[in-house]
Design a protein around this motif. Structure first.
Motif, PDB file in Angstrom:
ATOM      1  N   ALA A 140       0.840  -1.200   0.000  1.00 12.35           N
ATOM      2  CA  ALA A 140       0.000   0.000   0.000  1.00 12.35           C
ATOM      3  C   ALA A 140       0.872   1.246   0.000  1.00 12.35           C
ATOM      4  N   THR A 141       0.389   2.267  -0.701  1.00  7.93           N
ATOM      5  CA  THR A 141       0.962   3.610  -0.645  1.00  7.93           C
ATOM      6  C   THR A 141      -0.188   4.562  -0.345  1.00  7.93           C
ATOM      7  N   LEU A 142       0.013   5.439   0.621  1.00  9.97           N
ATOM      8  CA  LEU A 142      -1.098   6.261   1.082  1.00  9.97           C
ATOM      9  C   LEU A 142      -0.621   7.559   1.706  1.00  9.97           C
ATOM     10  N   LYS A 143      -1.592   8.426   1.965  1.00  7.24           N
ATOM     11  CA  LYS A 143      -1.412   9.643   2.748  1.00  7.24           C
ATOM     12  C   LYS A 143      -2.547   9.683   3.764  1.00  7.24           C
ATOM     13  N   VAL A 144      -2.231  10.016   4.995  1.00  7.22           N
ATOM     14  CA  VAL A 144      -3.280  10.268   5.983  1.00  7.22           C
ATOM     15  C   VAL A 144      -3.710  11.724   5.832  1.00  7.22           C
ATOM     16  N   ASN A 145      -4.993  11.917   5.604  1.00  5.92           N
ATOM     17  CA  ASN A 145      -5.532  13.259   5.413  1.00  5.92           C
ATOM     18  C   ASN A 145      -5.869  13.949   6.729  1.00  5.92           C
ATOM     19  N   HIS A 146      -6.339  13.136   7.696  1.00  9.25           N
ATOM     20  CA  HIS A 146      -6.883  13.745   8.913  1.00  9.25           C
ATOM     21  C   HIS A 146      -7.026  12.675   9.977  1.00  9.25           C
ATOM     22  N   VAL A 147      -6.768  13.030  11.221  1.00 10.75           N
ATOM     23  CA  VAL A 147      -7.136  12.207  12.370  1.00 10.75           C
ATOM     24  C   VAL A 147      -7.938  13.081  13.330  1.00 10.75           C
ATOM     25  N   ALA A 148      -8.701  12.439  14.184  1.00  9.81           N
ATOM     26  CA  ALA A 148      -9.555  13.174  15.123  1.00  9.81           C
ATOM     27  C   ALA A 148      -8.727  14.183  15.918  1.00  9.81           C
ATOM     28  N   GLU A 149      -9.272  15.375  16.083  1.00  8.05           N
ATOM     29  CA  GLU A 149      -8.532  16.476  16.703  1.00  8.05           C
ATOM     30  C   GLU A 149      -8.867  16.692  18.169  1.00  8.05           C
ATOM     31  N   ARG A 150      -9.867  15.945  18.680  1.00  7.28           N
ATOM     32  CA  ARG A 150     -10.279  16.157  20.068  1.00  7.28           C
ATOM     33  C   ARG A 150     -10.457  14.810  20.757  1.00  7.28           C
ATOM     34  N   ALA A 151     -10.159  14.784  22.062  1.00 10.42           N
ATOM     35  CA  ALA A 151     -10.345  13.571  22.857  1.00 10.42           C
ATOM     36  C   ALA A 151     -10.597  13.957  24.306  1.00 10.42           C
ATOM     37  N   GLY A 181      -5.683 -22.211  22.484  1.00  8.08           N
ATOM     38  CA  GLY A 181      -5.136 -20.860  22.418  1.00  8.08           C
ATOM     39  C   GLY A 181      -5.321 -20.179  21.087  1.00  8.08           C
ATOM     40  N   PHE A 182      -6.344 -20.572  20.323  1.00 10.06           N
ATOM     41  CA  PHE A 182      -6.575 -19.957  19.017  1.00 10.06           C
ATOM     42  C   PHE A 182      -8.066 -19.663  18.839  1.00 10.06           C
ATOM     43  N   GLY A 183      -8.357 -18.854  17.803  1.00 12.50           N
ATOM     44  CA  GLY A 183      -9.744 -18.523  17.496  1.00 12.50           C
ATOM     45  C   GLY A 183     -10.261 -17.287  18.203  1.00 12.50           C
ATOM     46  N   TYR A 184      -9.388 -16.525  18.876  1.00  5.16           N
ATOM     47  CA  TYR A 184      -9.843 -15.369  19.637  1.00  5.16           C
ATOM     48  C   TYR A 184     -10.166 -14.157  18.751  1.00  5.16           C
ATOM     49  N   GLY A 185      -9.698 -14.163  17.527  1.00  5.46           N
ATOM     50  CA  GLY A 185      -9.952 -13.026  16.654  1.00  5.46           C
ATOM     51  C   GLY A 185      -9.088 -11.818  16.967  1.00  5.46           C
ATOM     52  N   ASN A 186      -7.871 -12.048  17.428  1.00  3.02           N
ATOM     53  CA  ASN A 186      -6.960 -10.947  17.746  1.00  3.02           C
ATOM     54  C   ASN A 186      -6.218 -10.474  16.501  1.00  3.02           C
ATOM     55  N   GLU A 187      -5.318  -9.515  16.674  1.00  2.00           N
ATOM     56  CA  GLU A 187      -4.669  -8.854  15.542  1.00  2.00           C
ATOM     57  C   GLU A 187      -3.150  -8.906  15.671  1.00  2.00           C
ATOM     58  N   PRO A 188      -2.489  -9.743  14.888  1.00  2.00           N
ATOM     59  CA  PRO A 188      -1.021  -9.766  14.935  1.00  2.00           C
ATOM     60  C   PRO A 188      -0.377  -8.533  14.321  1.00  2.00           C
ATOM     61  N   LEU A 189      -1.170  -7.724  13.597  1.00  2.00           N
ATOM     62  CA  LEU A 189      -0.618  -6.517  13.000  1.00  2.00           C
ATOM     63  C   LEU A 189      -1.691  -5.441  12.890  1.00  2.00           C
ATOM     64  N   LYS A 190      -1.362  -4.237  13.396  1.00  2.00           N
ATOM     65  CA  LYS A 190      -2.132  -3.025  13.129  1.00  2.00           C
ATOM     66  C   LYS A 190      -1.130  -1.910  12.828  1.00  2.00           C
ATOM     67  N   ILE A 191      -1.260  -1.300  11.665  1.00  2.00           N
ATOM     68  CA  ILE A 191      -0.372  -0.216  11.264  1.00  2.00           C
ATOM     69  C   ILE A 191      -1.068   1.104  11.571  1.00  2.00           C
ATOM     70  N   TYR A 192      -0.459   1.891  12.436  1.00  2.00           N
ATOM     71  CA  TYR A 192      -1.063   3.104  12.975  1.00  2.00           C
ATOM     72  C   TYR A 192      -0.429   4.375  12.419  1.00  2.00           C
ATOM     73  N   PHE A 193      -1.261   5.434  12.374  1.00  2.00           N
ATOM     74  CA  PHE A 193      -0.783   6.812  12.276  1.00  2.00           C
ATOM     75  C   PHE A 193      -1.437   7.575  13.423  1.00  2.00           C
ATOM     76  N   LYS A 194      -0.634   8.341  14.156  1.00  2.00           N
ATOM     77  CA  LYS A 194      -1.153   9.130  15.277  1.00  2.00           C
ATOM     78  C   LYS A 194      -0.515  10.513  15.255  1.00  2.00           C
ATOM     79  N   LYS A 195      -1.353  11.559  15.385  1.00  2.00           N
ATOM     80  CA  LYS A 195      -0.821  12.919  15.443  1.00  2.00           C
ATOM     81  C   LYS A 195      -1.585  13.735  16.472  1.00  2.00           C
ATOM     82  N   TRP A 196      -0.849  14.240  17.444  1.00  2.39           N
ATOM     83  CA  TRP A 196      -1.445  15.143  18.420  1.00  2.39           C
ATOM     84  C   TRP A 196      -1.788  16.458  17.724  1.00  2.39           C
TER      85      TRP A 196
END
Length: 355
Positions: A140-151, A181-196
């Motif tokens: 994948a090639t991408l640009k993050v346009n926006h992340v939530a600005e309030r929390a 120990g299998f079948g839990y539906g967990n995630e071995p990979l999540k690729i994040y972008f985070k910006k304060w």
């Protein structure tokens, strides 16, 4: 063993990519449906909508996505990029408080005789004796346009963040009942972008979730920095970070039992990682005594890509509930900056690299 999955590969890199800065396309400026430029033969999509009023989140099948777009949440922009958007408050999947406009890999394509949760529609590691399709690659090639600005709880790690790519294990009650120990539906990979919101740049990192049952207190994400900081570091990443509108790429290549990761961005150091998903050894060779000793060895998995908004509007205990504002009215939430969005110029599924 040679993988069974051999999709039609279309390396669709859009040449006319806009310069840095988020897309400003309005509701009426979507330029077409994503399948005009991208091969969606092995994807369906979940959207933050209930257009048919059945009180369930909308999902568009592999067959239907070939002629589908949504002017706000899933469309092709004027640059030929595939845009995904999800407001903080909208319809979500069951048992989730995070909204998404996100593709889900469907190895069966349009052959609905193959069940969604069967080995014929999900890839496995070589260690899985019941696997039919082994490994796979996502570019994948991408640009993050926006992340939530309030929390409401900015100190909680998912605040101001989104996930732009995943490997998700399939949830399987029969496997869970076996107690192996299998079948839990967990995630071995999540690729994040985070910006304060007060920072000029954000961070790219990836998380590995320990493959444990839901109620196990050790079931948590381990974060690995690509550019900038990890999700637990509020410091300004400065020049080491990635700005909104700045292009980057990821490659996820699952070969045998090993996941190879490569991250690239113009003018930045390429970062590479590898981790055996069939044991409890981290990418740096350290044994994680708290993880499943067999990792995800007997799980069935699939890729996901798009905008998985991590800024939950739920206000509760636990790190996942950042109490981010949202009204459920898209026009209001967009104006308030209460949403996540990304534009992909390339998204390609293929067989794993042969060892």
């Amino acid at each position: 063993m040679k993988p069974v999955f051999t999709p039609r590969v279309m390396a669709l890199t859009v040449a006319a990519v806009t310069s840095a800065g988020m897309s400003t396309l309005s509701h009426g400026e979507a330029s077409g449906k994503p399948s005009d430029k991208f091969d969606l033969s092995y994807w369906n999509i979940t959207l933050p909508l209930d257009a048919d009023g059945d009180e369930k989140i909308d999902s568009v099948s592999v067959a239907d996505i070939q002629n589908y777009s949504h002017p706000d949440f899933f469309y092709l922009n004027e640059a030929g990029e595939m845009v995904f958007t999800a407001a903080n408050k909208a319809m979500t999947t069951p048992n989730s408080s995070n909204t998404r406009s996100e593709l889900r890999q469907m190895l069966r394509g349009t052959n609905t005789d193959v069940g969604t949760h069967t080995p014929g529609n999900n890839f496995a590691l070589q260690a899985n004796p019941a696997g039919q399709i082994f490994g796979g690659k996502l570019n994948a090639t991408l640009k993050v346009n926006h992340v939530a600005e309030r929390a409401g709880h900015p100190e909680k790690f998912p605040a101001y963040s989104m996930v732009v790519g995943q490997i998700h294990a399939d949830k399987n009650k029969e496997q869970m009942a076996e107690g192996r120990g299998f079948g839990y539906g967990n995630e071995p990979l999540k690729i994040y972008f985070k910006k304060w919101p007060e920072h000029d740049t954000g961070s790219v990192f990836w998380n590995y979730e320990r493959n444990l049952e839901k109620d196990d207190p050790d079931r948590t994400d381990i974060s690995y920095v690509v550019w900038g900081n990890g999700w637990d570091n509020p410091a300004d990443p400065g020049d080491s970070g990635i700005a909104l509108g700045e292009e980057f790429s990821y490659e996820v290549d699952v070969q045998g039992n090993v996941m190879f990761l490569k991250f690239e961005s113009p003018g930045r150091e390429t970062r590479e990682f590898q981790i055996n998903l069939a044991d409890n050894v981290d990418p740096f060779g350290n044994v994680d005594e708290k993880d499943n000793p067999m990792g995800y060895a007997e799980d069935f998995m699939y890729f996901k890509a798009g905008a998985y908004n991590q800024c939950s509007t739920k206000d509760a205990e636990g790190i996942w509930y950042a109490a981010c504002p949202g009204t459920g009215d898209w026009a209001v939430d967009k104006a308030n900056g209460d949403y996540a969005s990304a534009s992909f110029s390339r998204l390609v599924l293929s067989d794993p690299t042969q060892e």
